[in-house]
Design an enzyme around this catalytic site. Structure first.
Site, PDB file in Angstrom:
ATOM      1  N   ILE A  71      15.568  14.867 -26.452  1.00 16.30           N
ATOM      2  CA  ILE A  71      16.250  16.136 -26.171  1.00 16.30           C
ATOM      3  C   ILE A  71      17.044  16.107 -24.879  1.00 16.30           C
ATOM      4  O   ILE A  71      17.742  17.048 -24.565  1.00 16.30           O
ATOM      5  CB  ILE A  71      15.266  17.340 -26.139  1.00 16.30           C
ATOM      6  CG1 ILE A  71      14.063  17.055 -25.238  1.00 16.30           C
ATOM      7  CG2 ILE A  71      14.851  17.743 -27.530  1.00 16.30           C
ATOM      8  CD1 ILE A  71      13.136  18.245 -25.072  1.00 16.30           C
ATOM      9  N   GLY A  85      18.552  11.923 -18.103  1.00 17.27           N
ATOM     10  CA  GLY A  85      19.123  12.165 -16.779  1.00 17.27           C
ATOM     11  C   GLY A  85      18.881  10.979 -15.893  1.00 17.27           C
ATOM     12  O   GLY A  85      18.548   9.888 -16.357  1.00 17.27           O
ATOM     13  N   ALA A 126      14.325   9.817 -19.721  1.00 15.54           N
ATOM     14  CA  ALA A 126      14.622  10.513 -20.968  1.00 15.54           C
ATOM     15  C   ALA A 126      13.519  11.519 -21.270  1.00 15.54           C
ATOM     16  O   ALA A 126      12.380  11.356 -20.854  1.00 15.54           O
ATOM     17  CB  ALA A 126      14.735   9.503 -22.089  1.00 15.54           C
ATOM     18  N   LYS A 139       8.551  13.727 -20.615  1.00 15.26           N
ATOM     19  CA  LYS A 139       9.580  13.077 -19.806  1.00 15.26           C
ATOM     20  C   LYS A 139       9.104  11.671 -19.433  1.00 15.26           C
ATOM     21  O   LYS A 139       8.012  11.521 -18.880  1.00 15.26           O
ATOM     22  CB  LYS A 139       9.776  13.949 -18.558  1.00 15.26           C
ATOM     23  CG  LYS A 139      10.989  13.653 -17.754  1.00 15.26           C
ATOM     24  CD  LYS A 139      11.198  14.745 -16.712  1.00 15.26           C
ATOM     25  CE  LYS A 139      12.279  14.368 -15.729  1.00 15.26           C
ATOM     26  NZ  LYS A 139      12.549  15.424 -14.759  1.00 15.26           N
ATOM     27  N   ASP A 188      17.364  20.893  -6.167  1.00 13.65           N
ATOM     28  CA  ASP A 188      18.255  20.382  -7.221  1.00 13.65           C
ATOM     29  C   ASP A 188      18.515  21.466  -8.276  1.00 13.65           C
ATOM     30  O   ASP A 188      18.486  21.200  -9.477  1.00 13.65           O
ATOM     31  CB  ASP A 188      17.645  19.123  -7.863  1.00 13.65           C
ATOM     32  CG  ASP A 188      18.681  18.293  -8.609  1.00 13.65           C
ATOM     33  OD1 ASP A 188      19.896  18.455  -8.337  1.00 13.65           O
ATOM     34  OD2 ASP A 188      18.291  17.481  -9.472  1.00 13.65           O
ATOM     35  N   ASN A 244      19.107  21.956 -14.886  1.00 17.53           N
ATOM     36  CA  ASN A 244      17.696  22.054 -14.492  1.00 17.53           C
ATOM     37  C   ASN A 244      17.146  23.464 -14.673  1.00 17.53           C
ATOM     38  O   ASN A 244      16.076  23.795 -14.163  1.00 17.53           O
ATOM     39  CB  ASN A 244      17.513  21.580 -13.048  1.00 17.53           C
ATOM     40  CG  ASN A 244      17.692  20.074 -12.932  1.00 17.53           C
ATOM     41  OD1 ASN A 244      17.542  19.368 -13.918  1.00 17.53           O
ATOM     42  ND2 ASN A 244      18.010  19.600 -11.740  1.00 17.53           N
ATOM     43  N   ASP A 289      12.639  20.397 -13.787  1.00 13.91           N
ATOM     44  CA  ASP A 289      13.008  19.176 -13.062  1.00 13.91           C
ATOM     45  C   ASP A 289      12.673  19.286 -11.574  1.00 13.91           C
ATOM     46  O   ASP A 289      13.545  19.490 -10.724  1.00 13.91           O
ATOM     47  CB  ASP A 289      14.496  18.865 -13.262  1.00 13.91           C
ATOM     48  CG  ASP A 289      14.851  17.480 -12.722  1.00 13.91           C
ATOM     49  OD1 ASP A 289      13.971  16.807 -12.163  1.00 13.91           O
ATOM     50  OD2 ASP A 289      16.022  17.076 -12.868  1.00 13.91           O
TER      51      ASP A 289
HETATM   52  N1  LIG Z   1      10.851  21.220 -20.801  1.00 14.35           N
HETATM   53  C1  LIG Z   1      11.987  20.977 -21.423  1.00 14.35           C
HETATM   54  N2  LIG Z   1      12.317  21.670 -22.530  1.00 14.35           N
HETATM   55  C2  LIG Z   1      13.495  21.432 -23.160  1.00 14.35           C
HETATM   56  N3  LIG Z   1      14.409  20.526 -22.755  1.00 14.35           N
HETATM   57  C3  LIG Z   1      14.124  19.798 -21.662  1.00 14.35           C
HETATM   58  C4  LIG Z   1      12.900  19.986 -20.940  1.00 14.35           C
HETATM   59  N4  LIG Z   1      12.881  19.129 -19.909  1.00 14.35           N
HETATM   60  C5  LIG Z   1      14.033  18.453 -19.964  1.00 14.35           C
HETATM   61  N5  LIG Z   1      14.793  18.830 -21.006  1.00 14.35           N
HETATM   62  C6  LIG Z   1      16.124  18.299 -21.354  1.00 14.35           C
HETATM   63  O1  LIG Z   1      16.263  17.016 -20.782  1.00 14.35           O
HETATM   64  C7  LIG Z   1      17.295  17.023 -19.778  1.00 14.35           C
HETATM   65  C8  LIG Z   1      16.884  16.138 -18.614  1.00 14.35           C
HETATM   66  O2  LIG Z   1      15.664  16.631 -18.080  1.00 14.35           O
HETATM   67  P1  LIG Z   1      15.364  16.601 -16.513  1.00 14.35           P
HETATM   68  O3  LIG Z   1      16.398  17.383 -15.809  1.00 14.35           O
HETATM   69  O4  LIG Z   1      13.972  17.025 -16.316  1.00 14.35           O
HETATM   70  O5  LIG Z   1      15.524  15.054 -16.229  1.00 14.35           O
HETATM   71  P2  LIG Z   1      16.283  14.277 -15.073  1.00 14.35           P
HETATM   72  O6  LIG Z   1      16.261  12.872 -15.500  1.00 14.35           O
HETATM   73  O7  LIG Z   1      15.657  14.592 -13.792  1.00 14.35           O
HETATM   74  O8  LIG Z   1      17.736  14.878 -15.123  1.00 14.35           O
HETATM   75  P3  LIG Z   1      18.845  14.905 -13.980  1.00 14.35           P
HETATM   76  O9  LIG Z   1      18.798  13.638 -13.264  1.00 14.35           O
HETATM   77  O10 LIG Z   1      20.120  15.102 -14.774  1.00 14.35           O
HETATM   78  O11 LIG Z   1      18.530  16.087 -13.140  1.00 14.35           O
HETATM   79  C9  LIG Z   1      17.489  18.472 -19.408  1.00 14.35           C
HETATM   80  O12 LIG Z   1      18.753  18.742 -18.896  1.00 14.35           O
HETATM   81  C10 LIG Z   1      17.223  19.167 -20.742  1.00 14.35           C
HETATM   82  O13 LIG Z   1      18.359  19.105 -21.559  1.00 14.35           O
HETATM   83 MG   LIG Z   2      17.527  17.328 -14.357  1.00 10.79          MG
END
Ligand SMILES: Nc1ncnc2c1ncn2[C@@H]1O[C@H](COP(=O)(O)OP(=O)(O)OP(=O)(O)O)[C@@H](O)[C@H]1O
Ligand SMILES: [Mg+2]
Length: 561
Positions: A214, A217, A221, A237, A335, A340, A372
């Site tokens: 889903i 980032g 994933a 995550k 952030d 987020n 996040d």
């Molecule tokens: N709890 C959740 N419910 C639904 N979708 C989610 C959830 N957590 C994350 N996602 C999806 O996954 C994406 C990436 O999640 P997250 O921001 O936690 O990861 P990240 O790797 O830290 O991202 P970034 O580096 O872009 O900030 C989110 O933008 C969202 O689309």
């Molecule tokens: Mg994020």
């Protein structure tokens, strides 16, 4: 092609086993087929499974109420094919569950392994607790545990009191506290060992059925998964890179620490558990069925729609509530941005839950939640890992700030929130650097392609004010009348509704009494000896010439009937 029943079988209580040759690979492929999608609607927003349960208005799930240190998995809501997914499992069936490989949250492990009263808390060098679940670690060795730097001092003190036998108010002279202080000031530097030691037997595939990816980032994933045991959907995550020694290790730990501390707020994504597998961090969070605010913005852009002012205010208000909670815990998100902020579309009927005060909006059908937490840091001892530069406040780049006044650090979140709302309002993509970046940091809002009220625009402007002290705090923002207006209107309508309900109840009671009087009057016509008396009663019950005054003050309403 696997049949849907194969998947239903996968969801049965078979934690830990691969059944009937239906591999996870098959299952992962399954939702991609059109036929499967038609059958099961296994898409992000159309899951037939119960999504992660929402808290009640106090922010507690039923399982948390029962046991705050449990795995936080909600009570099972398992169902056979065709049954209502929300049907709770009968207690007898629940009792029969084999709770194998029962997962532990870091917190529960901490409690389990904390030294018993009288035992000294280990000194430096013995600081990391070997988590035992499923890995055969040497539990007899010294207690080893990560120290969560985001845990409030009082909470740490409390633990020391209960484990180290120090009474409240006694000076904190024993080694354990000093040890803790050293650990905390050491920040995130020496945690490799605990990550290594917490590598467990593969829990992800054993306990979860992966449905779809889903998001992705910088960190890694995110997958939508069903937990085999409880049948609920979670967002899981995975860190992209191996953790040991990388900066991802620090981010991953930060995220876990922060989630563990910021567990219970309707506007912060809820955390369930975290563990490592093959040197990768895995975090199990609440699944937000509406995706991220960024997803919504992208969809809107495609369809030429814009988020209207009313909704923008609601997003701003709800995220401010989440920020108020984070900031009041002595933490800063660092952030905040559209990707987020997560959207949960409530499955319960709007207004079913009681709500009061500022969280009245939580009875709305859409909840916006901050997620996040990988960049979270504490206000008192900030270790700033800059977030997305497009939303970064200028002062974060001014190192002087960090040697002088940390108190304004939370205002960086308010700056980012102001720009987040601007982007949600339809502004073109924000600059990462150069002239336009500085132009915004001078307090200029980027152009917004829709007319917004001047009060709202002014509020957005104050959020991106160059001087952090001039920006409103999250606590002030949730009380801002520009944002409270819609809540006020909802409250007013609710009061009116209550008044009308009360009136209806009064009329029903009166009608019932009148009917009863009529019936007994008919019966008593044959009893002349009582006729006079009944006549009196009847008169009284139906009102007749008696003027009856009913007065009540529900919602300030008072009326003569
Ligand atoms: N709890 C959740 N419910 C639904 N979708 C989610 C959830 N957590 C994350 N996602 C999806 O996954 C994406 C990436 O999640 P997250 O921001 O936690 O990861 P990240 O790797 O830290 O991202 P970034 O580096 O872009 O900030 C989110 O933008 C969202 O689309
Ligand atoms: Mg994020």
């Amino acid at each position: 092609m696997p049949h849907p029943s194969g998947i239903a079988q996968k969801l049965d209580f078979s934690s830990g086993e691969e059944e009937d040759g239906v591999t996870d690979e098959h299952v992962r492929d399954f939702p991609c087929s059109e036929e499967a999608a038609d059958h099961l609607m296994w898409r992000t927003h159309e899951s037939p499974f119960p999504v992660t349960p929402q808290r009640d208005e106090r922010g507690l799930s039923p399982c948390q109420e029962a046991s705050p240190d449990s795995d936080c998995s909600p009570p099972a809501k398992l169902y056979a094919e065709g049954e209502c997914p929300g049907t709770p499992l009968p207690y007898s069936t629940w009792k029969k569950l084999r709770l194998r490989d029962s997962p532990y949250t870091p917190k529960s492990l901490l409690y389990r392994n904390f030294p018993s009263p009288g035992t000294r808390v280990p000194c430096r060098g013995q600081r990391l607790l070997k988590f035992a679940a499923g890995m055969g670690a040497d539990l007899e060795g010294p207690a080893l545990v990560n120290i969560n730097p985001f845990t409030p001092e009082t909470y740490q003190q409390m633990q020391l009191n209960s484990n180290g036998k120090r009474k409240a108010g006694q000076p904190s002279t024993d080694p354990p506290l000093k040890y803790k202080e050293r650990e905390i000031s050491a920040g995130f530097s020496s945690k490799r060992f605990v990550l290594h030691e917490t590598n467990m037997v593969p829990r992800y595939k054993t306990e979860f059925l992966e449905i779809e990816k889903i998001g992705a980032g910088e960190f890694g994933a995110v997958y939508k998964c069903v937990k085999r045991l409880d049948g609920c959907v979670y967002a899981i995550k995975h860190s992209k890179k191996p953790l040991a020694g990388s900066t991802d290790e620090q981010l991953a730990l930060r995220e876990v620490y922060a989630h563990a501390v910021l567990g219970l707020h309707p506007h912060v994504v809820r955390y369930y558990s975290a563990w490592t597998e093959d040197d990768h961090m895995i975090i199990q969070n609440e699944y937000c069925n509406g995706g991220s605010l960024q997803d919504l913005i992208t969809e809107n852009m495609k369809s030429g729609q814009l988020v209207v002012e009313q909704e923008l205010k609601e997003i701003l208000l709800q995220v401010s509530m989440g920020l108020k909670y984070i900031h009041s815990s002595g933490l800063v998100h660092m952030d905040i941005k559209p990707s987020n902020i997560f959207i949960c579309r409530k499955l319960t009927e709007a207004g079913q839950e009681d709500s009061d005060g500022e969280d009245e909006i939580s009875s709305a059908s859409v909840l916006y939640k901050i997620g996040d937490l990988g960049h979270v840091t504490s206000v008192t001892n900030p270790q700033v890992e800059e977030g997305d530069s497009r939303f970064l406040a200028n002062e974060i780049l001014q190192e002087a700030m960090f040697f002088q006044d940390y108190s304004q650090l939370p205002k960086a979140d308010l700056f980012a929130l102001g720009l987040t709302i601007t982007v949600a309002a339809g502004t073109s993509p924000l600059p990462c650097n150069e002239d336009n970046w500085h132009y915004i940091r001078k307090g200029n809002l980027p152009e917004i392609p829709q007319p917004l009220s001047s009060a709202f625009l002014d509020l957005l402007k104050t959020l991106i004010h160059p001087d952090p002290a001039a920006r409103p705090s999250a606590a002030a923002l949730v009380k801002n009348p520009v944002l409270r207006r819609s809540v006020g209107k909802a409250a007013q309508l609710l009061k009116q509704l209550n008044v009308e309900k009360f009136k209806i109840a009064m009329l029903e009671r009166e009608l019932k009494a009148a009917k009863e009087a009529q019936n007994s009057g008919d019966e008593c016509m044959a009893l002349p000896s009582k006729a006079d008396l009944l006549g009196k009663n009847k008169k009284k019950l139906v009102g007749g010439k008696n003027a009856r005054s009913v007065s009540f003050t529900c919602g300030g309403y008072s009326k003569m009937i």
